[in-house]
Design a protein around this motif. Structure first.
Motif, PDB file in Angstrom:
ATOM      1  N   LEU A   1      47.917  43.088   5.040  1.00 50.68           N
ATOM      2  CA  LEU A   1      46.591  43.224   4.429  1.00 50.68           C
ATOM      3  C   LEU A   1      45.466  43.105   5.466  1.00 50.68           C
ATOM      4  CD1 LEU A   1      46.958  41.168   1.107  1.00 50.68           C
ATOM      5  CD2 LEU A   1      46.924  43.656   1.366  1.00 50.68           C
TER       6      LEU A   1
ATOM      7  N   PRO B   1      44.450  39.968  -6.503  1.00 54.17           N
ATOM      8  CA  PRO B   1      45.055  41.255  -6.867  1.00 54.17           C
ATOM      9  C   PRO B   1      44.028  42.381  -6.949  1.00 54.17           C
ATOM     10  CG  PRO B   1      45.068  39.763  -8.753  1.00 54.17           C
ATOM     11  CD  PRO B   1      44.652  38.960  -7.562  1.00 54.17           C
TER      12      PRO B   1
ATOM     13  N   ALA C   1      43.310  43.316  -3.288  1.00 54.29           N
ATOM     14  CA  ALA C   1      44.512  43.954  -2.721  1.00 54.29           C
ATOM     15  C   ALA C   1      44.666  45.366  -3.281  1.00 54.29           C
ATOM     16  CB  ALA C   1      45.748  43.113  -3.037  1.00 54.29           C
ATOM     17  N   GLY C   2      44.444  45.515  -4.593  1.00 56.52           N
ATOM     18  CA  GLY C   2      44.535  46.836  -5.232  1.00 56.52           C
ATOM     19  C   GLY C   2      43.449  47.770  -4.738  1.00 56.52           C
TER      20      GLY C   2
ATOM     21  N   LEU D   1      44.132  48.845  -1.160  1.00 54.14           N
ATOM     22  CA  LEU D   1      45.205  49.848  -1.133  1.00 54.14           C
ATOM     23  C   LEU D   1      44.670  51.222  -1.520  1.00 54.14           C
ATOM     24  CD1 LEU D   1      48.227  49.828  -0.505  1.00 54.14           C
ATOM     25  CD2 LEU D   1      48.683  49.426  -2.917  1.00 54.14           C
TER      26      LEU D   1
ATOM     27  N   GLY E   1      52.197  47.685   0.943  1.00 50.43           N
ATOM     28  CA  GLY E   1      50.985  47.359   0.201  1.00 50.43           C
ATOM     29  C   GLY E   1      51.236  47.167  -1.279  1.00 50.43           C
ATOM     30  N   VAL E   2      52.043  48.044  -1.872  1.00 52.60           N
ATOM     31  CA  VAL E   2      52.364  47.950  -3.301  1.00 52.60           C
ATOM     32  C   VAL E   2      53.150  46.669  -3.590  1.00 52.60           C
ATOM     33  CG1 VAL E   2      53.719  48.981  -5.171  1.00 52.60           C
ATOM     34  CG2 VAL E   2      52.253  50.426  -3.771  1.00 52.60           C
TER      35      VAL E   2
ATOM     36  N   PHE F   1      50.749  43.862  -3.431  1.00 48.68           N
ATOM     37  CA  PHE F   1      49.895  43.890  -4.629  1.00 48.68           C
ATOM     38  C   PHE F   1      50.610  43.232  -5.808  1.00 48.68           C
ATOM     39  CE2 PHE F   1      48.771  46.089  -8.628  1.00 48.68           C
ATOM     40  CZ  PHE F   1      47.455  45.649  -8.745  1.00 48.68           C
TER      41      PHE F   1
ATOM     42  N   LEU G   1      49.393  39.946  -7.783  1.00 51.69           N
ATOM     43  CA  LEU G   1      49.217  39.937  -9.239  1.00 51.69           C
ATOM     44  C   LEU G   1      49.945  38.742  -9.854  1.00 51.69           C
ATOM     45  CD1 LEU G   1      47.738  41.865 -11.184  1.00 51.69           C
ATOM     46  CD2 LEU G   1      49.932  42.981 -11.614  1.00 51.69           C
TER      47      LEU G   1
END
Length: 403
Positions: free
Chosen positions: A53, A352, A355-356, A359, A381-382, A385, A389
């Motif tokens: 990140l 989250p 992070a989302g 991304l 990354g996913v 994420f 979450l």
């Protein structure tokens, strides 16, 4: 060769300084005392997630020459979602950092008091001293001066915790087992959440994107930024692991923070262990006391469209407010539990979300061009994420006593 290496040291150590505060020291201490080496794997996971990140954040800052909060303000077109995002970010970072700043300063004070054998005078005096040092470094408003000061403190902190861990003579077989054997048992899950949550910090993503553009102006510097980020995050992770390893040597259940750990190490490993740990705690406190107000200032100015120049009035007013509240709360011993709970909820929602968003933005050709995420970076990354979450939901449930 060495001179060039130091020349290319950038904001990475500042990011490491930001996530290794007294809160991290305390969480790692409790993890080591309670679970020994068995949760070192959680710190390894945290290091990977943080490196991925933070690299994205640094790349965004260099390519766009904008801070993350500036990009959010300009890229979200829907007025409702833009307003909601800005309110949440300001709440979590600005109000949250004001609440956590008292803990940062108090941590530095604990380190000084442990060094002086608790006979050094009043805590409020030490709070003012630490606040004054942070004020001077921030008021100078020179990134290079700030960078050098924090690099020295991070090196001091790293050596202190590393030497402390070595003095405890840990069983290396058990250390490596703890690193590579995940433990998901029910009695460890909250500590795992705390370890990852104290390392993957939302405000660091904002801080990093803003600081890299102070250091580097061209995409040819991306390789320096990537190396700087990875080395600093790994170093920070090793420091956190050293605290866990040091704490694992103590079998006393009464140890609940780093000051207790310093006292607990003294009869087993002599005064030296206590002094090294106290120096580390002081450095952790003062570095976080500097980076938290700095991050809040970058976030507020970016969200509100103000100048992010470190010498601008609005920028200075924000960090002065955060630092002033921290010194005040620390001096009077005010336990701002409700404010911290609010900050934890906001951070739980924010991690989250950011992070989302990060991304999404890292895949926009209009912003990053050829420097957008690769397929491998998106896979990582996913996954991160998803972890963010999960952590966000858990931290909110924990605050409301539902976990």
């Amino acid at each position: 060769m060495i001179k060039n290496g130091f020349k290319n040291i950038g904001p990475g150590p500042l990011v490491a300084a930001a996530f290794i505060g007294p809160g991290t020291v305390t969480v790692c201490t409790i993890a080591g005392v309670t679970h020994g080496f068995t949760l070192l794997w959680a710190m390894l996971l945290s290091i990977v997630a943080t490196a991925v990140l933070q690299e994205m954040s640094a790349r965004l800052g260099i390519v766009s020459q904008k801070g993350l909060s500036e990009v959010i303000r300009t890229e979200i077109s829907n007025p409702f979602f833009k307003a909601l995002s800005i309110i949440l970010i300001l709440s979590a970072i600005v109000i949250g950092n004001a609440a956590y700043e008292a803990g940062n300063i108090s941590g530095g004070v604990l380190g000084l008091e442990s060094l002086a054998g608790n006979a050094s005078g009043s805590s409020s005096l030490w709070s003012l001293v630490i606040g004054f040092v942070a004020f001077v470094l921030l008021f100078i408003g020179n990134y290079k001066v700030l960078e050098k000061a924090l690099i020295i403190l991070v090196i001091l902190m790293s050596l202190a915790f590393l030497i402390t861990a070595i003095l405890t003579k840990p069983d290396l077989v058990l250390v490596f087992k703890g690193l590579f054997t995940p433990d998901f048992s029910n009695n460890t899950i909250l500590t795992v959440i705390a370890l990852v949550g104290t390392t993957v910090v939302p405000y660091n993503l904002f801080l990093h994107a803003s600081l890299v553009k102070e250091k580097w102006k061209d995409t040819s510097d991306l390789k320096h930024a990537r190396k700087d980020t990875i080395i600093a995050v790994v170093l920070g992770g090793i420091v956190s692991m050293c605290i866990i390893i040091s704490a694992a040597a103590i079998k006393d259940g009464q140890v609940s923070n780093a000051a207790d750990l310093a006292r607990g190490l003294e009869p087993l490993f002599g005064n030296y262990a206590k002094y090294f740990l106290s120096i580390g705690l002081f450095a952790a406190g003062i570095t976080s006391a500097i980076t938290a107000p700095l991050a809040a200032a970058y976030v507020a100015t970016g969200c509100l469209g103000w100048s992010s120049n470190m010498k601008s009035l609005n920028f200075r007013l924000v960090w002065m407010l955060i630092l002033g509240l921290g010194v005040l709360f620390s001096s009077i011993g005010f336990k701002s539990i409700e404010i911290i709970k609010f900050a934890q909820i906001a951070n739980g929602l924010l991690l989250p979300l950011i992070a989302g968003f990060l991304l999404w933005i890292m895949n926009k050709t209009s912003i990053l061009g050829i420097y957008k995420n690769s397929a491998i970076q998106n896979i990582f990354g996913v996954l991160i994420f998803g972890i963010a979450l999960f952590l966000g939901a858990k931290s909110i449930l924990k605050v409301f006593g539902m976990l």
